[in-house]
Design a protein around this motif. Structure first.
Motif, PDB file in Angstrom:
ATOM      1  N   MET A   1       0.833  -1.215   0.000  1.00 13.78           N
ATOM      2  CA  MET A   1       0.000   0.000   0.000  1.00 13.78           C
ATOM      3  C   MET A   1       0.865   1.261   0.000  1.00 13.78           C
ATOM      4  O   MET A   1       0.799   2.065  -0.904  1.00 13.78           O
ATOM      5  CB  MET A   1      -0.886  -0.061   1.234  1.00 13.78           C
ATOM      6  CG  MET A   1      -1.394   1.251   1.703  1.00 13.78           C
ATOM      7  SD  MET A   1      -2.929   1.090   2.595  1.00 13.78           S
ATOM      8  CE  MET A   1      -4.031   0.597   1.326  1.00 13.78           C
ATOM      9  N   LEU A   2       1.692   1.395   1.051  1.00 13.28           N
ATOM     10  CA  LEU A   2       2.651   2.511   1.097  1.00 13.28           C
ATOM     11  C   LEU A   2       4.045   1.925   0.935  1.00 13.28           C
ATOM     12  O   LEU A   2       4.432   1.018   1.676  1.00 13.28           O
ATOM     13  CB  LEU A   2       2.562   3.238   2.440  1.00 13.28           C
ATOM     14  CG  LEU A   2       3.622   4.326   2.667  1.00 13.28           C
ATOM     15  CD1 LEU A   2       3.382   5.533   1.782  1.00 13.28           C
ATOM     16  CD2 LEU A   2       3.653   4.758   4.133  1.00 13.28           C
ATOM     17  N   GLU A   3       4.762   2.427  -0.055  1.00 12.07           N
ATOM     18  CA  GLU A   3       6.119   1.925  -0.259  1.00 12.07           C
ATOM     19  C   GLU A   3       7.107   3.067  -0.295  1.00 12.07           C
ATOM     20  O   GLU A   3       7.064   3.918  -1.184  1.00 12.07           O
ATOM     21  CB  GLU A   3       6.194   1.140  -1.570  1.00 12.07           C
ATOM     22  CG  GLU A   3       6.560  -0.313  -1.324  1.00 12.07           C
ATOM     23  CD  GLU A   3       6.679  -1.083  -2.624  1.00 12.07           C
ATOM     24  OE1 GLU A   3       7.818  -1.251  -3.084  1.00 12.07           O
ATOM     25  OE2 GLU A   3       5.636  -1.501  -3.155  1.00 12.07           O
TER      26      GLU A   3
ATOM     27  N   PRO B   1      -9.723   7.258   5.259  1.00 13.96           N
ATOM     28  CA  PRO B   1      -8.578   7.212   4.342  1.00 13.96           C
ATOM     29  C   PRO B   1      -8.074   5.781   4.121  1.00 13.96           C
ATOM     30  O   PRO B   1      -8.463   4.868   4.845  1.00 13.96           O
ATOM     31  CB  PRO B   1      -7.518   8.032   5.069  1.00 13.96           C
ATOM     32  CG  PRO B   1      -7.948   8.113   6.485  1.00 13.96           C
ATOM     33  CD  PRO B   1      -9.376   7.782   6.591  1.00 13.96           C
ATOM     34  N   LYS B   2      -7.194   5.643   3.134  1.00 12.74           N
ATOM     35  CA  LYS B   2      -6.584   4.326   2.868  1.00 12.74           C
ATOM     36  C   LYS B   2      -5.379   4.112   3.764  1.00 12.74           C
ATOM     37  O   LYS B   2      -5.132   3.023   4.250  1.00 12.74           O
ATOM     38  CB  LYS B   2      -6.114   4.240   1.409  1.00 12.74           C
ATOM     39  CG  LYS B   2      -7.227   4.236   0.399  1.00 12.74           C
ATOM     40  CD  LYS B   2      -7.811   2.843   0.303  1.00 12.74           C
ATOM     41  CE  LYS B   2      -8.888   2.787  -0.752  1.00 12.74           C
ATOM     42  NZ  LYS B   2     -10.087   2.103  -0.264  1.00 12.74           N
ATOM     43  N   LEU B   3      -4.610   5.191   3.933  1.00 14.51           N
ATOM     44  CA  LEU B   3      -3.437   5.088   4.794  1.00 14.51           C
ATOM     45  C   LEU B   3      -3.551   6.127   5.899  1.00 14.51           C
ATOM     46  O   LEU B   3      -3.639   7.322   5.628  1.00 14.51           O
ATOM     47  CB  LEU B   3      -2.145   5.333   4.014  1.00 14.51           C
ATOM     48  CG  LEU B   3      -0.929   5.192   4.923  1.00 14.51           C
ATOM     49  CD1 LEU B   3      -0.553   3.737   5.118  1.00 14.51           C
ATOM     50  CD2 LEU B   3       0.236   5.997   4.434  1.00 14.51           C
TER      51      LEU B   3
ATOM     52  N   ARG C   1      -6.978  -1.146   4.392  1.00 18.17           N
ATOM     53  CA  ARG C   1      -6.489   0.100   4.991  1.00 18.17           C
ATOM     54  C   ARG C   1      -5.205  -0.189   5.776  1.00 18.17           C
ATOM     55  O   ARG C   1      -5.131  -1.188   6.481  1.00 18.17           O
ATOM     56  CB  ARG C   1      -7.569   0.655   5.911  1.00 18.17           C
ATOM     57  CG  ARG C   1      -7.204   1.965   6.576  1.00 18.17           C
ATOM     58  CD  ARG C   1      -8.387   2.575   7.312  1.00 18.17           C
ATOM     59  NE  ARG C   1      -9.406   3.045   6.377  1.00 18.17           N
ATOM     60  CZ  ARG C   1     -10.694   2.783   6.458  1.00 18.17           C
ATOM     61  NH1 ARG C   1     -11.157   2.025   7.434  1.00 18.17           N
ATOM     62  NH2 ARG C   1     -11.534   3.252   5.562  1.00 18.17           N
ATOM     63  N   GLY C   2      -4.227   0.693   5.643  1.00 19.95           N
ATOM     64  CA  GLY C   2      -2.991   0.522   6.397  1.00 19.95           C
ATOM     65  C   GLY C   2      -2.810   1.639   7.419  1.00 19.95           C
ATOM     66  O   GLY C   2      -3.365   2.728   7.262  1.00 19.95           O
ATOM     67  N   PHE C   3      -2.047   1.343   8.465  1.00 17.56           N
ATOM     68  CA  PHE C   3      -1.801   2.332   9.526  1.00 17.56           C
ATOM     69  C   PHE C   3      -0.313   2.462   9.807  1.00 17.56           C
ATOM     70  O   PHE C   3       0.411   1.464   9.833  1.00 17.56           O
ATOM     71  CB  PHE C   3      -2.468   1.906  10.837  1.00 17.56           C
ATOM     72  CG  PHE C   3      -3.948   2.029  10.835  1.00 17.56           C
ATOM     73  CD1 PHE C   3      -4.572   3.178  11.310  1.00 17.56           C
ATOM     74  CD2 PHE C   3      -4.739   0.993  10.371  1.00 17.56           C
ATOM     75  CE1 PHE C   3      -5.950   3.285  11.314  1.00 17.56           C
ATOM     76  CE2 PHE C   3      -6.122   1.099  10.365  1.00 17.56           C
ATOM     77  CZ  PHE C   3      -6.727   2.252  10.849  1.00 17.56           C
TER      78      PHE C   3
END
Ligand SMILES: Nc1ncnc2c1ncn2[C@@H]1O[C@H](COP(=O)(O)OP(=O)(O)OP(=O)(O)O)[C@@H](O)[C@H]1O
Ligand SMILES: [Mg+2]
Length: 250
Positions: free
Chosen positions: A1-3, A166-168, A198-200
């Motif tokens: 998701m977040l890189e 939100p997604k992140l 969803r990521g945190f």
């Protein structure tokens, strides 16, 4: 998701390097925690990701759901699903809390080509979410964060997060200044949002918060880099022994 790959960031105004090669991947559905000594660059990382001015990326990359975000405007990043709960929430005199949130929700919907939320749906939803966070109607009408207590501001950040879905989600020391009950409320608010898509990224100094929001992965940041990554046991290690051993490896 977040890189995030090899992210190097310096201050725009000064020749001061703050992030010195951050590598971090947050998968959808996961909670990653970042701990680390004061001044190690945790807030800077959250600012750079959300698009705050004053920083210059000198090397590396950051993508959200495959999209390069570092060239986007802050509002474009938000529309792409990025959210930051500030370590120090900002007061916005003259702008009602509810009006602010409604504009934010609808601006994001519009940017994504979705229909605006009707007033009645919005009211229903915000009232329900505010109730869960024990934010009273009066606080919804007041200007954003103006005169709110420290803990009220933090709860208001979580209300924003819940409304924006939100997604992140990046939470920068959302636990600081919270009393025990508020910490529980905030954690419940966060846990209610946990979902497979969803990521945190939870920045915190204390294991205490991680008792409520159970992280999948814990990172230690020191001097602008992630110096160690492990499971929840890493947070306990920090609580007991401090950062000395990690700073040596840095
Ligand atoms: N605008 C600025 N001018 C000068 N130094 C800055 C600026 N912004 C950040 N820094 C420096 O960058 C370093 C990293 O700061 P940052 O706020 O990211 O740390 P942090 O890990 O969030 O710390 P804390 O745990 O205390 O919140 C610090 O040494 C800070 O003084
Ligand atoms: Mg900070």
């Amino acid at each position: 998701m977040l890189e995030i790959k090899n992210l190097h960031v310096k201050l725009e105004e000064e020749d001061k390097q703050i992030l010195k090669g951050v590598d971090l991947t947050v998968e959808a559905g996961k909670v990653h925690a970042i701990m680390g000594p004061n001044g190690s660059g945790k807030s800077t990382l959250s600012y750079v990701l959300s698009g705050r001015e004053g920083y210059e990326v000198t090397d590396g990359s950051a993508t959200l759901l495959g999209e390069d975000i570092l060239d986007l405007e802050p509002e474009e990043r938000a529309a792409a699903g990025m959210f930051l709960a500030f370590q120090y929430p900002v007061e916005i005199p003259g702008v009602g809390n509810m009006t602010f949130l409604r504009s934010a929700v609808n601006a994001q919907r519009k940017a994504r080509g979705e229909e605006e939320m009707s007033s009645s749906d919005f009211l229903k939803e915000i009232r329900a979410k505010a109730k869960e966070l024990q934010i009273d109607a009066d606080m919804l009408k007041r200007p954003v964060n103006v005169g709110f207590s420290g803990g009220e501001k933090k709860r208001n950040e979580i209300l924003q997060m819940a409304m924006l879905a939100p997604k992140l989600c990046i939470l920068d020391e959302t636990d600081s200044g919270l009393d025990v009950d508020a910490m529980k409320l905030v954690s419940e608010g966060v846990n209610a949002l946990r979902s497979p898509d969803r990521g945190f990224l939870v920045i915190t100094h204390y294991q205490r918060l991680l008792d409520h929001i159970k992280p999948d992965v814990v990172h230690i940041m020191s001097d602008g880099k992630i110096v160690k990554t492990g499971g929840p046991e890493l947070a306990l290690e920090v609580e007991n022994n401090g950062y000395a051993e990690f700073q040596e490896t840095a």
